[in-house]
Design a protein around this motif. Structure first.
Motif, PDB file in Angstrom:
ATOM      1  N   LEU A  52       0.840  -1.199   0.000  1.00 22.94           N
ATOM      2  CA  LEU A  52       0.000   0.000   0.000  1.00 22.94           C
ATOM      3  C   LEU A  52       0.877   1.253   0.000  1.00 22.94           C
ATOM      4  CD1 LEU A  52      -2.766   1.432   0.377  1.00 22.94           C
ATOM      5  CD2 LEU A  52      -2.449   1.123   2.825  1.00 22.94           C
ATOM      6  N   GLY A  53       1.893   1.267   0.863  1.00 19.53           N
ATOM      7  CA  GLY A  53       2.803   2.410   0.885  1.00 19.53           C
ATOM      8  C   GLY A  53       3.544   2.578  -0.430  1.00 19.53           C
ATOM      9  N   ALA A  54       3.982   1.460  -1.018  1.00 17.30           N
ATOM     10  CA  ALA A  54       4.691   1.528  -2.305  1.00 17.30           C
ATOM     11  C   ALA A  54       3.762   2.045  -3.398  1.00 17.30           C
ATOM     12  CB  ALA A  54       5.240   0.148  -2.674  1.00 17.30           C
ATOM     13  N   TRP A  55       2.497   1.627  -3.404  1.00 19.96           N
ATOM     14  CA  TRP A  55       1.518   2.083  -4.398  1.00 19.96           C
ATOM     15  C   TRP A  55       1.375   3.602  -4.309  1.00 19.96           C
ATOM     16  CZ3 TRP A  55      -1.838  -0.367  -7.931  1.00 19.96           C
ATOM     17  CH2 TRP A  55      -2.857   0.428  -8.433  1.00 19.96           C
ATOM     18  N   ILE A  56       1.208   4.105  -3.090  1.00 18.82           N
ATOM     19  CA  ILE A  56       0.991   5.537  -2.908  1.00 18.82           C
ATOM     20  C   ILE A  56       2.242   6.326  -3.315  1.00 18.82           C
ATOM     21  CG2 ILE A  56       0.602   7.332  -1.165  1.00 18.82           C
ATOM     22  CD1 ILE A  56      -1.252   5.309   0.248  1.00 18.82           C
ATOM     23  N   VAL A  57       3.406   5.874  -2.859  1.00 20.28           N
ATOM     24  CA  VAL A  57       4.648   6.573  -3.194  1.00 20.28           C
ATOM     25  C   VAL A  57       4.889   6.541  -4.702  1.00 20.28           C
ATOM     26  CG1 VAL A  57       7.172   6.446  -2.980  1.00 20.28           C
ATOM     27  CG2 VAL A  57       5.733   6.283  -0.950  1.00 20.28           C
ATOM     28  N   ALA A  58       4.723   5.384  -5.316  1.00 19.31           N
ATOM     29  CA  ALA A  58       4.941   5.261  -6.767  1.00 19.31           C
ATOM     30  C   ALA A  58       3.944   6.118  -7.530  1.00 19.31           C
ATOM     31  CB  ALA A  58       4.819   3.800  -7.193  1.00 19.31           C
ATOM     32  N   ASN A  59       2.712   6.128  -7.104  1.00 18.80           N
ATOM     33  CA  ASN A  59       1.665   6.868  -7.812  1.00 18.80           C
ATOM     34  C   ASN A  59       1.868   8.373  -7.674  1.00 18.80           C
ATOM     35  OD1 ASN A  59      -0.668   7.319  -9.251  1.00 18.80           O
ATOM     36  ND2 ASN A  59      -1.972   7.172  -7.445  1.00 18.80           N
ATOM     37  N   PHE A  61       4.722  10.112  -6.562  1.00 17.76           N
ATOM     38  CA  PHE A  61       6.023  10.693  -6.851  1.00 17.76           C
ATOM     39  C   PHE A  61       6.718  10.115  -8.090  1.00 17.76           C
ATOM     40  CE2 PHE A  61       5.527  11.121  -2.204  1.00 17.76           C
ATOM     41  CZ  PHE A  61       5.495  12.505  -2.141  1.00 17.76           C
ATOM     42  N   LEU A  62       6.705   8.805  -8.258  1.00 19.25           N
ATOM     43  CA  LEU A  62       7.532   8.198  -9.291  1.00 19.25           C
ATOM     44  C   LEU A  62       6.894   8.204 -10.674  1.00 19.25           C
ATOM     45  CD1 LEU A  62       8.898   5.123  -7.296  1.00 19.25           C
ATOM     46  CD2 LEU A  62       9.987   7.337  -7.672  1.00 19.25           C
ATOM     47  N   PHE A  63       5.652   7.807 -10.776  1.00 20.32           N
ATOM     48  CA  PHE A  63       5.024   7.642 -12.088  1.00 20.32           C
ATOM     49  C   PHE A  63       4.425   8.929 -12.638  1.00 20.32           C
ATOM     50  CE2 PHE A  63       4.179   3.065 -10.653  1.00 20.32           C
ATOM     51  CZ  PHE A  63       5.409   2.651 -11.126  1.00 20.32           C
ATOM     52  N   ARG A  64       4.429   9.998 -11.900  1.00 16.09           N
ATOM     53  CA  ARG A  64       3.794  11.247 -12.326  1.00 16.09           C
ATOM     54  C   ARG A  64       4.394  11.747 -13.632  1.00 16.09           C
ATOM     55  NH1 ARG A  64       1.308  15.886  -9.253  1.00 16.09           N
ATOM     56  NH2 ARG A  64       1.016  14.246  -7.740  1.00 16.09           N
ATOM     57  N   GLY A  65       5.682  11.662 -13.770  1.00 11.55           N
ATOM     58  CA  GLY A  65       6.339  12.154 -14.982  1.00 11.55           C
ATOM     59  C   GLY A  65       6.142  11.231 -16.180  1.00 11.55           C
ATOM     60  N   TRP A  66       5.776   9.987 -15.975  1.00 13.96           N
ATOM     61  CA  TRP A  66       5.642   9.030 -17.075  1.00 13.96           C
ATOM     62  C   TRP A  66       4.302   9.124 -17.782  1.00 13.96           C
ATOM     63  CZ3 TRP A  66       7.668   3.864 -14.598  1.00 13.96           C
ATOM     64  CH2 TRP A  66       8.996   4.043 -14.217  1.00 13.96           C
ATOM     65  N   VAL A  67       3.292   9.612 -17.102  1.00 18.07           N
ATOM     66  CA  VAL A  67       1.947   9.598 -17.675  1.00 18.07           C
ATOM     67  C   VAL A  67       1.470  11.040 -17.879  1.00 18.07           C
ATOM     68  CG1 VAL A  67      -0.357   8.576 -17.462  1.00 18.07           C
ATOM     69  CG2 VAL A  67       1.560   7.515 -16.280  1.00 18.07           C
ATOM     70  N   GLY A  68       2.264  11.823 -18.532  1.00 15.14           N
ATOM     71  CA  GLY A  68       1.872  13.192 -18.882  1.00 15.14           C
ATOM     72  C   GLY A  68       1.721  14.118 -17.702  1.00 15.14           C
ATOM     73  N   GLY A  69       2.486  13.920 -16.651  1.00 20.35           N
ATOM     74  CA  GLY A  69       2.433  14.817 -15.501  1.00 20.35           C
ATOM     75  C   GLY A  69       1.304  14.519 -14.541  1.00 20.35           C
ATOM     76  N   GLN A  70       0.480  13.532 -14.829  1.00 21.07           N
ATOM     77  CA  GLN A  70      -0.647  13.182 -13.956  1.00 21.07           C
ATOM     78  C   GLN A  70      -0.418  11.796 -13.345  1.00 21.07           C
ATOM     79  OE1 GLN A  70      -3.354  15.078 -13.228  1.00 21.07           O
ATOM     80  NE2 GLN A  70      -2.358  16.698 -14.392  1.00 21.07           N
ATOM     81  N   PRO A  71      -0.793  11.599 -12.102  1.00 21.48           N
ATOM     82  CA  PRO A  71      -0.700  10.256 -11.525  1.00 21.48           C
ATOM     83  C   PRO A  71      -1.720   9.329 -12.194  1.00 21.48           C
ATOM     84  CG  PRO A  71      -1.705  11.765  -9.953  1.00 21.48           C
ATOM     85  CD  PRO A  71      -1.273  12.580 -11.135  1.00 21.48           C
ATOM     86  N   PHE A  72      -1.385   8.045 -12.349  1.00 19.43           N
ATOM     87  CA  PHE A  72      -2.319   7.125 -13.015  1.00 19.43           C
ATOM     88  C   PHE A  72      -3.520   6.817 -12.124  1.00 19.43           C
ATOM     89  CE2 PHE A  72       0.620   4.368 -10.785  1.00 19.43           C
ATOM     90  CZ  PHE A  72      -0.177   3.381 -10.251  1.00 19.43           C
ATOM     91  N   ASP A  73      -3.401   7.009 -10.809  1.00 14.82           N
ATOM     92  CA  ASP A  73      -4.519   6.809  -9.878  1.00 14.82           C
ATOM     93  C   ASP A  73      -4.527   7.990  -8.917  1.00 14.82           C
ATOM     94  OD1 ASP A  73      -6.627   5.682  -8.463  1.00 14.82           O
ATOM     95  OD2 ASP A  73      -5.361   4.317  -7.297  1.00 14.82           O
ATOM     96  N   PRO A  74      -5.157   9.106  -9.339  1.00 10.76           N
ATOM     97  CA  PRO A  74      -5.080  10.325  -8.521  1.00 10.76           C
ATOM     98  C   PRO A  74      -5.762  10.145  -7.162  1.00 10.76           C
ATOM     99  CG  PRO A  74      -6.653  10.620 -10.307  1.00 10.76           C
ATOM    100  CD  PRO A  74      -6.011   9.297 -10.508  1.00 10.76           C
ATOM    101  N   TYR A  75      -5.297  11.000  -6.221  1.00  9.37           N
ATOM    102  CA  TYR A  75      -5.912  11.003  -4.903  1.00  9.37           C
ATOM    103  C   TYR A  75      -7.401  11.229  -5.073  1.00  9.37           C
ATOM    104  CZ  TYR A  75      -6.957  12.339  -0.127  1.00  9.37           C
ATOM    105  OH  TYR A  75      -7.485  12.393   1.117  1.00  9.37           O
ATOM    106  N   PRO A  76      -8.240  10.489  -4.467  1.00  8.11           N
ATOM    107  CA  PRO A  76      -8.259   9.565  -3.332  1.00  8.11           C
ATOM    108  C   PRO A  76      -8.035   8.104  -3.711  1.00  8.11           C
ATOM    109  CG  PRO A  76     -10.517  10.091  -3.879  1.00  8.11           C
ATOM    110  CD  PRO A  76      -9.641  10.810  -4.863  1.00  8.11           C
ATOM    111  N   ILE A  78      -8.799   5.842  -6.329  1.00 11.73           N
ATOM    112  CA  ILE A  78      -9.988   5.058  -6.664  1.00 11.73           C
ATOM    113  C   ILE A  78      -9.618   3.641  -7.099  1.00 11.73           C
ATOM    114  CG2 ILE A  78     -12.017   4.957  -8.158  1.00 11.73           C
ATOM    115  CD1 ILE A  78     -12.106   7.307  -6.267  1.00 11.73           C
ATOM    116  N   LEU A  79      -8.575   3.494  -7.918  1.00  2.90           N
ATOM    117  CA  LEU A  79      -8.171   2.164  -8.376  1.00  2.90           C
ATOM    118  C   LEU A  79      -7.691   1.302  -7.203  1.00  2.90           C
ATOM    119  CD1 LEU A  79      -7.725   0.233 -10.717  1.00  2.90           C
ATOM    120  CD2 LEU A  79      -5.456   1.238 -11.030  1.00  2.90           C
TER     121      LEU A  79
END
Length: 157
Positions: A52-59, A61-76, A78-79
């Motif tokens: 769970l912690g890795a999902w949140i951190v990756a979503n 901080f890490l993957f934000r730059g890979w998907v056009g500046g947006q997280p693939f599962d934005p807060y809150p 949902i996925l």
């Protein structure tokens, strides 16, 4: 695949355990027991917390730059919530199946214990009857047999 229990194991374990752990279990029962044992462990809880912690951190901080500046599962998230809902929807009934089996095992064990206790009570009752009979025989023999012991006078003086 069935569990084969050795004769030594059978000799020293409760008969209910033999029936509930032996070859009588179905594959579904074995899976339910395995899932319940793993989901109810600290290893599972710690692993799930780390994921769970890795999902949140990756979503965030890490993957934000890979998907056009947006997280693939934005807060809150949902996925992530959907994944946890699926997990709860499937593990809940499986754990209930395992608990139902445990309840049946407990009932069988209680019935066996009751049977053993009833047999022990019957044996004790028979022993008490035999002891009472032996006591009556000893009293009757004592009444019929004059007591004579050297140095002890019987009768009037």
């Amino acid at each position: 695949m069935s569990v084969r229990l050795s004769e030594t194991w059978r000799r020293f374990h409760h008969p209910v355990n033999i029936r509930h752990l032996g070859t009588g279990r179905t594959m579904g029962e074995r899976i339910a027991d395995g899932v319940a044992a793993r989901v109810g462990s600290w290893t599972f809880i710690i692993t799930q917390t780390l994921l769970l912690g890795a999902w949140i951190v990756a979503n965030v901080f890490l993957f934000r730059g890979w998907v056009g500046g947006q997280p693939f599962d934005p807060y809150p998230f949902i996925l992530l919530n959907l994944l946890f809902s699926f997990q709860a929807a499937y593990t809940g009934p499986v754990i209930m199946m395992s608990q139902n089996r445990q309840g049946a095992r407990d009932r069988d064990e209680a019935e066996h214990d009751h049977k053993v206790n009833r047999e022990a009570l019957e044996r004790l009752t028979r022993l008490e009857e035999q002891q009472a009979l032996i006591h009556q025989l000893i009293v009757r023999l004592a009444d019929e047999t004059p007591f004579s012991h050297p140095g002890v006078r019987t009768g009037s003086t």
